[in-house]
Design a protein around this motif. Sequence first.
Motif, short mmCIF file in Angstrom:
data_model
loop_
_atom_site.label_atom_id
_atom_site.label_comp_id
_atom_site.label_asym_id
_atom_site.label_seq_id
_atom_site.Cartn_x
_atom_site.Cartn_y
_atom_site.Cartn_z
N LEU A 19 27.79 -0.99 0.18
CA LEU A 19 29.00 -0.88 -0.63
C LEU A 19 29.98 0.13 -0.02
N ALA A 20 29.46 1.25 0.44
CA ALA A 20 30.32 2.27 1.05
C ALA A 20 30.96 1.74 2.33
N GLN A 21 30.19 1.03 3.14
CA GLN A 21 30.72 0.47 4.37
C GLN A 21 31.83 -0.54 4.10
N ARG A 22 31.75 -1.20 2.96
CA ARG A 22 32.78 -2.17 2.58
C ARG A 22 33.94 -1.53 1.84
N GLY A 23 33.91 -0.20 1.73
CA GLY A 23 35.00 0.51 1.10
C GLY A 23 34.93 0.57 -0.41
N LYS A 24 33.82 0.14 -0.98
CA LYS A 24 33.65 0.16 -2.44
C LYS A 24 32.94 1.46 -2.83
N LEU A 25 33.67 2.55 -2.66
CA LEU A 25 33.07 3.87 -2.83
C LEU A 25 32.70 4.17 -4.28
N ASP A 26 33.48 3.69 -5.23
CA ASP A 26 33.14 3.92 -6.64
C ASP A 26 31.81 3.27 -6.99
N GLN A 27 31.64 2.02 -6.55
CA GLN A 27 30.38 1.32 -6.82
C GLN A 27 29.22 1.98 -6.08
N ALA A 28 29.47 2.40 -4.85
CA ALA A 28 28.42 3.07 -4.07
C ALA A 28 27.99 4.36 -4.77
N GLY A 29 28.96 5.12 -5.25
CA GLY A 29 28.65 6.36 -5.96
C GLY A 29 27.82 6.11 -7.20
N SER A 30 28.16 5.05 -7.94
CA SER A 30 27.39 4.70 -9.14
C SER A 30 25.96 4.30 -8.80
N GLU A 31 25.80 3.55 -7.73
CA GLU A 31 24.46 3.14 -7.29
C GLU A 31 23.63 4.37 -6.91
N ILE A 32 24.23 5.28 -6.18
CA ILE A 32 23.51 6.49 -5.78
C ILE A 32 23.16 7.33 -6.99
N ASP A 33 24.09 7.44 -7.95
CA ASP A 33 23.80 8.20 -9.17
C ASP A 33 22.60 7.61 -9.91
N ALA A 74 31.10 11.13 -2.30
CA ALA A 74 32.11 11.85 -3.09
C ALA A 74 33.19 12.45 -2.19
N LEU A 75 32.79 12.97 -1.07
CA LEU A 75 33.75 13.54 -0.12
C LEU A 75 34.70 12.46 0.39
N GLN A 92 35.57 9.91 -1.21
CA GLN A 92 36.42 9.57 -2.34
C GLN A 92 37.45 10.66 -2.63
N GLY A 93 37.31 11.80 -1.99
CA GLY A 93 38.20 12.92 -2.24
C GLY A 93 37.78 13.76 -3.44
N ASP A 94 36.56 13.58 -3.89
CA ASP A 94 36.05 14.32 -5.04
C ASP A 94 35.25 15.53 -4.54
N ASP A 95 35.98 16.59 -4.23
CA ASP A 95 35.36 17.78 -3.67
C ASP A 95 34.39 18.46 -4.63
N VAL A 96 34.66 18.36 -5.92
CA VAL A 96 33.79 19.02 -6.91
C VAL A 96 32.40 18.40 -6.90
N VAL A 97 32.33 17.07 -6.99
CA VAL A 97 31.04 16.38 -6.98
C VAL A 97 30.36 16.58 -5.63
N ALA A 98 31.12 16.51 -4.55
CA ALA A 98 30.55 16.71 -3.21
C ALA A 98 29.88 18.07 -3.11
N LYS A 99 30.56 19.10 -3.61
CA LYS A 99 29.99 20.46 -3.55
C LYS A 99 28.76 20.57 -4.44
N GLN A 100 28.84 20.02 -5.66
CA GLN A 100 27.70 20.09 -6.58
C GLN A 100 26.47 19.42 -5.98
N GLN A 101 26.65 18.23 -5.43
CA GLN A 101 25.52 17.49 -4.88
C GLN A 101 24.97 18.16 -3.62
#
Length: 87
Positions: free
Chosen positions: A5-19, A47-48, A50-59
Motif C-alpha cells: 500500500l505504501a509503495q502505491r502511495g496509499k499511505l493512510d491505508q498503509a498506516g491503518s494496516e500497520i496500526d 507517518a514521516l 505522510q508528514g505526521d511528525d508527531v506520530v513518527a516521533k512517538q512510534q
Amino acid sequence: MARLLAQRGKLDQAGSEIDRAIAVLLRSLGPEHPVVARARTARAKTALAQGDDVVAKQQSLAASRSMLIFSQRTFGAISDRQRALLS
C-alpha cells in the motif's frame, strides 16, 4: 500488505494496516518484543512520509524503548547512552 500500500502511495491505508498489526503484536508478543519494535519503526516511516511528525516521533521512541528494554533483559546492563534514551 502495508508495504505494498505504501509503495502505491496509499499511505493512510498503509498506516491503518500497520496500526492494526501493532495492536495484534502487542497483545500476542508484548511491548518489548523486537518484532513489535520493527512494526513501530515501519509505522514511524509511514507517518514521516505522510508528514505526521508527531506520530513518527512517538512510534520511533516507542520502538527505541522496546529494543532497549529487550536488550537489557537479554544482555544485562545498559550503557549510559541507552539510559539517556529511556529517560
